[in-house]
Design a protein around this motif. Sequence first.
Motif, mmCIF file in Angstrom:
data_model
loop_
_atom_site.group_PDB
_atom_site.id
_atom_site.type_symbol
_atom_site.label_atom_id
_atom_site.label_comp_id
_atom_site.label_asym_id
_atom_site.label_seq_id
_atom_site.Cartn_x
_atom_site.Cartn_y
_atom_site.Cartn_z
ATOM 1 N N ALA A 1 0.952 -1.194 -0.018
ATOM 2 C CA ALA A 1 -0.061 -0.084 0.031
ATOM 3 C C ALA A 1 0.932 1.358 0.145
ATOM 4 N N ALA A 2 1.970 1.291 0.768
ATOM 5 C CA ALA A 2 2.720 2.459 0.791
ATOM 6 C C ALA A 2 3.417 2.710 -0.170
ATOM 7 N N LYS A 3 3.845 1.668 -1.307
ATOM 8 C CA LYS A 3 4.607 1.710 -2.397
ATOM 9 C C LYS A 3 3.534 2.371 -3.493
ATOM 10 N N ALA A 4 2.191 1.654 -3.531
ATOM 11 C CA ALA A 4 1.316 2.284 -4.388
ATOM 12 C C ALA A 4 0.993 3.915 -3.919
ATOM 13 N N ILE A 5 0.869 4.040 -2.818
ATOM 14 C CA ILE A 5 0.658 5.526 -2.431
ATOM 15 C C ILE A 5 1.829 6.551 -3.076
ATOM 16 N N LEU A 6 3.259 6.099 -2.698
ATOM 17 C CA LEU A 6 4.181 6.776 -3.085
ATOM 18 C C LEU A 6 4.201 7.003 -4.850
ATOM 19 N N GLN A 7 3.621 6.200 -5.589
ATOM 20 C CA GLN A 7 3.964 5.934 -6.905
ATOM 21 C C GLN A 7 2.678 6.850 -7.460
ATOM 22 N N ALA A 8 1.591 7.068 -6.678
ATOM 23 C CA ALA A 8 0.531 7.487 -7.030
ATOM 24 C C ALA A 8 0.518 9.059 -7.556
ATOM 25 N N THR A 9 -0.300 9.480 -8.395
ATOM 26 C CA THR A 9 -0.087 10.822 -8.630
ATOM 27 C C THR A 9 -1.342 11.668 -8.092
ATOM 28 N N HIS A 10 -2.392 10.892 -7.328
ATOM 29 C CA HIS A 10 -3.346 11.261 -6.946
ATOM 30 C C HIS A 10 -3.803 10.574 -5.672
ATOM 31 N N LEU A 11 -4.290 10.824 -4.697
ATOM 32 C CA LEU A 11 -4.609 10.270 -3.511
ATOM 33 C C LEU A 11 -6.063 10.658 -2.951
ATOM 34 N N LEU A 12 -6.988 9.644 -2.853
ATOM 35 C CA LEU A 12 -8.378 10.166 -2.440
ATOM 36 C C LEU A 12 -8.532 9.431 -1.121
ATOM 37 N N VAL A 13 -9.011 10.342 -0.025
ATOM 38 C CA VAL A 13 -8.918 9.874 1.306
ATOM 39 C C VAL A 13 -10.492 9.979 1.720
ATOM 40 N N THR A 14 -11.027 8.990 1.995
ATOM 41 C CA THR A 14 -12.813 9.009 2.387
ATOM 42 C C THR A 14 -12.965 8.996 3.983
ATOM 43 N N ALA A 15 -13.565 9.856 4.280
ATOM 44 C CA ALA A 15 -14.350 9.775 5.566
ATOM 45 C C ALA A 15 -15.811 10.251 5.556
ATOM 46 N N GLY A 16 -16.365 9.797 6.659
ATOM 47 C CA GLY A 16 -17.762 10.210 6.930
ATOM 48 C C GLY A 16 -18.349 9.946 8.169
ATOM 49 N N ALA A 17 -19.627 10.416 8.335
ATOM 50 C CA ALA A 17 -20.158 10.348 9.675
ATOM 51 C C ALA A 17 -20.167 8.861 9.939
ATOM 52 N N GLY A 18 -19.875 8.454 11.122
ATOM 53 C CA GLY A 18 -20.031 7.207 11.559
ATOM 54 C C GLY A 18 -18.878 6.193 11.272
ATOM 55 N N MET A 19 -18.025 6.695 10.336
ATOM 56 C CA MET A 19 -16.743 5.875 9.981
ATOM 57 C C MET A 19 -15.887 5.894 11.327
ATOM 58 N N SER A 20 -15.500 6.941 11.812
ATOM 59 C CA SER A 20 -14.702 7.036 13.001
ATOM 60 C C SER A 20 -15.211 6.217 14.105
ATOM 61 N N ALA A 21 -16.670 6.501 14.539
ATOM 62 C CA ALA A 21 -17.043 5.941 15.806
ATOM 63 C C ALA A 21 -17.160 4.563 15.448
ATOM 64 N N ASP A 22 -17.543 3.976 14.349
ATOM 65 C CA ASP A 22 -17.506 2.481 14.008
ATOM 66 C C ASP A 22 -16.269 1.960 14.115
ATOM 67 N N SER A 23 -15.256 2.575 14.009
ATOM 68 C CA SER A 23 -13.830 2.066 14.193
ATOM 69 C C SER A 23 -13.053 2.289 15.427
ATOM 70 N N GLY A 24 -13.929 3.079 16.412
ATOM 71 C CA GLY A 24 -13.443 3.193 17.835
ATOM 72 C C GLY A 24 -12.811 4.471 17.856
ATOM 73 N N LEU A 25 -12.483 5.300 16.848
ATOM 74 C CA LEU A 25 -11.939 6.512 16.870
ATOM 75 C C LEU A 25 -12.753 7.378 17.867
#
Length: 83
Positions: A23-47
Amino acid sequence: MESDSATSVHLSAQTSHKVCMTAAKAILQATHLLVTAGAGMSADSGLPTYDRIADNIAYKNRGLNYADLCRPQLLRSDPCLAQ
């Protein structure tokens, strides 16, 4: 055991490391990075959720709340708050 998207996947440490490195290698080689987050994602994961993010003794001792932490001026004046 049936597998679906809601089922937790347990990987060995070696496999987990390999997946992370891939994953790190793919991110380093990427020209774009999309990070998704939304209501409930953090709460469901315990953050902590947004309203609980400032529920921290260090922030309470300084009289800060979540709205205070969202002000860029505060972080510019006291960069240690971001650590």
